[in-house]
Scaffold this active site. Structure first.
Site, PDB file in Angstrom:
ATOM      1  N   ILE A 103       0.667  -1.274  -0.015  1.00 41.58           N
ATOM      2  CA  ILE A 103      -0.079   0.018   0.002  1.00 41.58           C
ATOM      3  C   ILE A 103       0.816   1.457   0.058  1.00 41.58           C
ATOM      4  O   ILE A 103       0.540   2.298  -0.559  1.00 41.58           O
ATOM      5  CB  ILE A 103      -0.660   0.086   1.167  1.00 41.58           C
ATOM      6  N   LYS A 121      -5.840   3.233   7.349  1.00 43.01           N
ATOM      7  CA  LYS A 121      -6.895   2.627   8.040  1.00 43.01           C
ATOM      8  C   LYS A 121      -6.635   1.096   8.179  1.00 43.01           C
ATOM      9  O   LYS A 121      -5.661   0.459   7.211  1.00 43.01           O
ATOM     10  CB  LYS A 121      -8.215   3.004   6.956  1.00 43.01           C
ATOM     11  N   ASP A 181     -11.363  -5.663   7.047  1.00 44.85           N
ATOM     12  CA  ASP A 181     -10.072  -4.781   6.571  1.00 44.85           C
ATOM     13  C   ASP A 181     -10.840  -4.004   5.105  1.00 44.85           C
ATOM     14  O   ASP A 181     -10.578  -2.784   5.035  1.00 44.85           O
ATOM     15  CB  ASP A 181      -8.933  -5.372   6.220  1.00 44.85           C
TER      16      ASP A 181
END
Length: 308
Positions: A14, A91, A169
């Site tokens: 990510i 997040k 998630d």
């Protein structure tokens, strides 16, 4: 103004796919360093194996983006806050609500910015969807978030462990959108969580919510989807149906469809820079609270073992 010197802690997929391009594309920031005990750094950017090393040896940084799994994030965040460093939390912002609330109190005490970054809220269709729904009567909402875990989360063992959230998630992205666009709060009424017999976190979930005016909200999460993937939110109103698809990037209203540009992480970093310059924080825990309610109240069912 001088650029904000930022380090990325956790330089996995990510970070490489989203954070690095967004930072390099924003003149308000300069990428000062990366940190990871497992992954190599980036060409031309100082790299350390630990946050301890970075803080002790430099280079100096003004802000840190924490892109680690949530289970280890609290201690790293506390280290940074003690040094007066602004924090961007990928997040989910923490493994528990109490951790995030404690970090917010620490950030307030030392006078730095803390940003719980819900990237899906910056998808192209979300802001216009919020504006359109503001004056509508919500009749019902359907959320379908189905994807193939082997495609999107290969080899990520932490995601199946306590605090890793499992199918929530990605599902928390949908909740971050819905809590942002609906004009009234909503709360959990019922939940069923499906756990593989060899994992600690769910592979699927079925949830029923209700908003404060009584409108039903149904959520279908599943990591066993093959073929086309589904990231859709459908809101039936007194003025017709709104649909957000492709994770919020495509908005369809009764008047037509708008395909927006992918600006999620660019929007996040623009927001983070504004918070730092203004001496403010943005820590909304409502999506994580709904997930916590699901784990607290949900009925658990067991399915066959999952193998990567």
């Amino acid at each position: 103004m001088d650029p904000i010197r930022i380090a990325i802690v956790g330089i996995g997929k990510i970070a490489r796919d989203q954070h690095v391009p967004a930072i390099l594309g924003n003149s308000a920031f300069s990428l000062a360093a990366t940190v990871s005990p497992h992954d190599a750094g980036l060409d031309g950017v100082p790299h350390h194996a630990s946050l301890d090393d970075l803080l002790a040896q430099g280079p100096a940084v003004d802000a840190i983006a924490l892109c680690t799994p949530p289970q280890v994030r609290y201690d790293l965040a506390t280290q940074a806050l003690k040094k007066g460093i602004h924090l961007f939390l990928e997040k989910p912002p923490g493994a528990t609500l109490a951790e995030v609330e404690a970090l917010k109190a620490q950030a307030d005490k030392v006078g730095v910015s803390l940003f719980a970054a819900w990237h899906s809220r910056f998808a192209a269709g979300v802001a216009p969807a919020r504006a359109w729904l503001a004056e509508r009567r919500i009749e019902k909402v359907s959320i379908v978030w189905r994807e193939d875990v082997r495609v999107w989360h290969p080899g990520q063992a932490w995601i199946w462990q306590p605090g890793g959230l499992g199918v929530f998630d990605p599902g928390i992205n949908a909740l971050s959108i819905v809590t942002h666009i609906l004009p009234r709060p909503f709360f959990l009424k019922d939940a069923t969580l499906v756990l593989p017999e060899n994992r600690a976190a769910p592979i699927a979930a079925d949830l029923a919510f209700r908003d404060t005016a009584g409108a039903p909200i149904h959520m279908d999460l599943d990591w066993r989807q093959t073929g086309p993937q589904s990231w859709d939110i459908i809101v039936d109103t007194d003025a017709g149906t709104l649909k957000l698809s492709h994770g919020g990037a495509v908005l369809t209203l009764p008047s037509g469809t708008d395909h927006g540009e992918d600006v999620e992480y660019a929007g996040l970093y623009a927001r983070f820079a504004t918070l730092i310059r203004g001496g403010r924080s943005d820590v909304d825990t409502s999506p994580l609270r709904l997930v916590a309610d699901a784990f607290l109240r949900g009925t658990r069912e067991t399915t066959e073992a999952f193998h990567d």
